[in-house]
Design a protein around this motif. Structure first.
Motif, PDB file in Angstrom:
ATOM      1  N   THR A   9      32.339  16.397  -2.609  1.00 46.44           N
ATOM      2  CA  THR A   9      32.929  15.553  -1.659  1.00 46.44           C
ATOM      3  C   THR A   9      32.201  14.093  -1.585  1.00 46.44           C
ATOM      4  N   PRO A  10      32.800  13.063  -1.272  1.00 51.64           N
ATOM      5  CA  PRO A  10      31.978  11.745  -1.200  1.00 51.64           C
ATOM      6  C   PRO A  10      30.910  11.738  -0.469  1.00 51.64           C
ATOM      7  N   PRO A  37      15.510  19.275 -21.764  1.00 55.07           N
ATOM      8  CA  PRO A  37      16.177  20.252 -21.152  1.00 55.07           C
ATOM      9  C   PRO A  37      17.568  19.857 -20.337  1.00 55.07           C
ATOM     10  N   PRO A  38      18.423  20.736 -20.039  1.00 54.96           N
ATOM     11  CA  PRO A  38      19.695  20.297 -19.271  1.00 54.96           C
ATOM     12  C   PRO A  38      19.532  20.467 -18.065  1.00 54.96           C
ATOM     13  N   PHE A  39      20.273  19.714 -17.066  1.00 55.99           N
ATOM     14  CA  PHE A  39      20.121  19.858 -15.772  1.00 55.99           C
ATOM     15  C   PHE A  39      21.530  19.291 -15.200  1.00 55.99           C
ATOM     16  N   ALA A  40      21.808  19.887 -14.143  1.00 55.11           N
ATOM     17  CA  ALA A  40      23.188  19.345 -13.502  1.00 55.11           C
ATOM     18  C   ALA A  40      22.899  19.193 -11.979  1.00 55.11           C
ATOM     19  N   LEU A  41      23.389  18.078 -11.304  1.00 53.31           N
ATOM     20  CA  LEU A  41      22.980  17.913  -9.962  1.00 53.31           C
ATOM     21  C   LEU A  41      24.398  17.597  -9.345  1.00 53.31           C
ATOM     22  N   VAL A  42      24.973  18.662  -8.554  1.00 57.12           N
ATOM     23  CA  VAL A  42      26.183  18.585  -7.759  1.00 57.12           C
ATOM     24  C   VAL A  42      25.967  18.040  -6.349  1.00 57.12           C
ATOM     25  N   ALA A  43      26.613  17.034  -5.866  1.00 59.27           N
ATOM     26  CA  ALA A  43      26.444  16.288  -4.601  1.00 59.27           C
ATOM     27  C   ALA A  43      27.594  16.954  -3.490  1.00 59.27           C
ATOM     28  N   ASN A  44      26.985  16.957  -2.442  1.00 58.54           N
ATOM     29  CA  ASN A  44      27.754  17.144  -1.244  1.00 58.54           C
ATOM     30  C   ASN A  44      28.765  18.159  -1.338  1.00 58.54           C
ATOM     31  N   VAL A  45      28.624  19.505  -1.159  1.00 59.66           N
ATOM     32  CA  VAL A  45      29.418  20.648  -1.476  1.00 59.66           C
ATOM     33  C   VAL A  45      29.809  20.890  -0.041  1.00 59.66           C
ATOM     34  N   VAL A  46      31.252  20.897   0.332  1.00 56.48           N
ATOM     35  CA  VAL A  46      31.761  21.061   1.525  1.00 56.48           C
ATOM     36  C   VAL A  46      32.789  22.033   1.500  1.00 56.48           C
ATOM     37  N   PRO A  47      32.549  23.466   2.061  1.00 59.42           N
ATOM     38  CA  PRO A  47      33.407  24.324   1.775  1.00 59.42           C
ATOM     39  C   PRO A  47      34.517  24.375   2.467  1.00 59.42           C
ATOM     40  N   ASP A  48      34.704  23.590   3.790  1.00 64.15           N
ATOM     41  CA  ASP A  48      35.923  23.513   4.251  1.00 64.15           C
ATOM     42  C   ASP A  48      36.902  22.827   3.520  1.00 64.15           C
ATOM     43  N   ARG A  49      36.669  22.110   2.591  1.00 67.80           N
ATOM     44  CA  ARG A  49      37.669  21.661   1.513  1.00 67.80           C
ATOM     45  C   ARG A  49      38.114  22.477   0.496  1.00 67.80           C
ATOM     46  N   SER A  50      37.602  23.654   0.596  1.00 71.40           N
ATOM     47  CA  SER A  50      38.182  24.534  -0.365  1.00 71.40           C
ATOM     48  C   SER A  50      38.465  25.901   0.314  1.00 71.40           C
ATOM     49  N   PRO A  51      39.954  25.986   0.382  1.00 72.99           N
ATOM     50  CA  PRO A  51      40.571  27.033   1.423  1.00 72.99           C
ATOM     51  C   PRO A  51      39.810  28.393   0.775  1.00 72.99           C
ATOM     52  N   ALA A  52      39.854  28.397  -0.484  1.00 76.30           N
ATOM     53  CA  ALA A  52      39.557  29.814  -1.113  1.00 76.30           C
ATOM     54  C   ALA A  52      38.298  30.292  -0.970  1.00 76.30           C
ATOM     55  N   TRP A  53      37.367  29.376  -0.151  1.00 75.39           N
ATOM     56  CA  TRP A  53      35.975  29.887   0.093  1.00 75.39           C
ATOM     57  C   TRP A  53      35.905  30.306   1.481  1.00 75.39           C
TER      58      TRP A  53
END
Length: 341
Positions: A9-10, A37-53
């Motif tokens: 989410t923005p 080595p590999p890394f992944a950075l995921v910004a601003n995870v907002v569960p309300d935007r995903s009904p399945a959660w």
């Protein structure tokens, strides 16, 4: 590139965006090479935007950092002063007059530790179930979700005078600039492959690839720190969405030579957004000046060509003054005598 950036989410908050960019910049500088080595950075995870959660009662995550041997929930706190707090108390910021301001929030919880403790419990349960479809039948999970960790990340830094309790093994308190180094020191008995990191980010978290490089490497000003003895200036790029601390202590981003005694150990701070830079005095003993005028408590917007003094003296004491100029971004060369002493 071994470092991948995603956004669910923005990111609207200026403080969270600055902290995120600081973490991303550190990861790129340390692990941007082809053999890193590999890394992944995921910004601003907002569960309300995903009904399945919704059945999991998940809380929002400022950022999730995935490494080969760890998964960490990052909780950003924009604090430039010392912080005091215990496990089950409100966390207080120490103001310049040594009064306490209970202002380090923890969402619906009393403090960030309890917030992360709750989030860790909920998200570990979700990840355990959500990653099962990614595995072949009978294949063991490459990650023990009981090992899910958390980081309270202070931006621009975790002040050296902060007094926080000794955290449990899964939790760390650190400055945004130290997240990349902390990631290198984190090891465990499992391994996340780049393919699984990508699946976690894109399939499980439903995040989109985010090209952060053009943001975190965009320099909008350059601070030229000039010594009064006539030696060549040192130039420091000021990036969009960044905070830069200045002083004689080695904990600062920009370190003033220890010989400049009228400059304080923690003297000033620059705060940048998309286009502008503001200068704040951090309670220094001898003040911060722009074009010979004292910087007010509310800070001062800087413009190209401004002359900054970190502490002032008169007569022979002027040799103790550290001086800075704001120049155009690197690659643009001024043609004016103002740029040198």
């Amino acid at each position: 590139m071994p470092v991948k950036f995603y956004a669910h989410t923005p990111v609207e908050s200026l403080g969270e965006r600055g902290a995120l960019f600081e973490v991303a910049r550190g990861l790129l500088e340390r692990y941007g090479g082809a053999d890193a080595p590999p890394f992944a950075l995921v910004a601003n995870v907002v569960p309300d935007r995903s009904p399945a959660w919704r059945g999991y009662e998940l809380t929002q995550i400022d950022a999730l950092l995935l490494g080969e041997s760890f998964v960490a929930l990052l909780d950003f706190k924009s604090v430039a002063r010392p912080v005091i707090g215990e496990e089950n108390t409100r966390w207080a910021i120490v103001k310049r007059d040594n009064r306490l301001d209970h202002d380090v929030l923890g969402g619906s919880k009393i403090n960030p530790f309890l917030q992360l403790k709750h989030a860790r419990h909920q998200w570990s349960h979700f990840f355990r179930e959500a990653t099962e479809p990614l595995l072949a039948e009978g294949e063991p999970s490459p990650f023990d979700w009981n090992e899910l960790s958390g980081r309270v990340v202070f931006y621009p830094w975790l002040h050296h005078e902060s007094r926080l309790f000794a955290p449990p093994i899964w939790l760390r308190f650190l400055s945004a600039r130290h997240v990349a180094a902390d990631a290198a020191a984190t090891t465990a008995g499992f391994r996340l492959t780049p393919a699984l990191m990508r699946a976690l980010a894109e399939d499980v978290l439903q995040a989109q690839v985010w090209d952060l490089t053009r943001y975190i490497r965009h320099s909008i000003f350059t601070l030229a720190l000039v010594r009064s003895d006539g030696s060549p200036p040192h130039s420091y790029p000021i990036y969009a969405h960044s905070q830069v601390t200045i002083g004689r202590s080695s904990a600062n981003d920009i370190i003033i030579d220890d010989g400049y005694k009228r400059s304080s150990r923690y003297h000033a701070r620059l705060v940048a957004d998309d286009e502008d830079v503001r200068l704040y005095d951090e309670g220094s003993r001898h003040g911060t000046y722009v074009n010979e005028r004292l910087v007010p408590p509310a800070g001062q917007r800087l413009k190209i060509g401004d002359r900054i003094e970190f502490g002032r003296g008169v007569g022979e004491q002027r040799a103790q003054v550290a001086t800075g100029f704001i120049e155009p971004p690197r690659g643009q060369h001024p043609h004016d005598s103002r740029w040198t002493l």
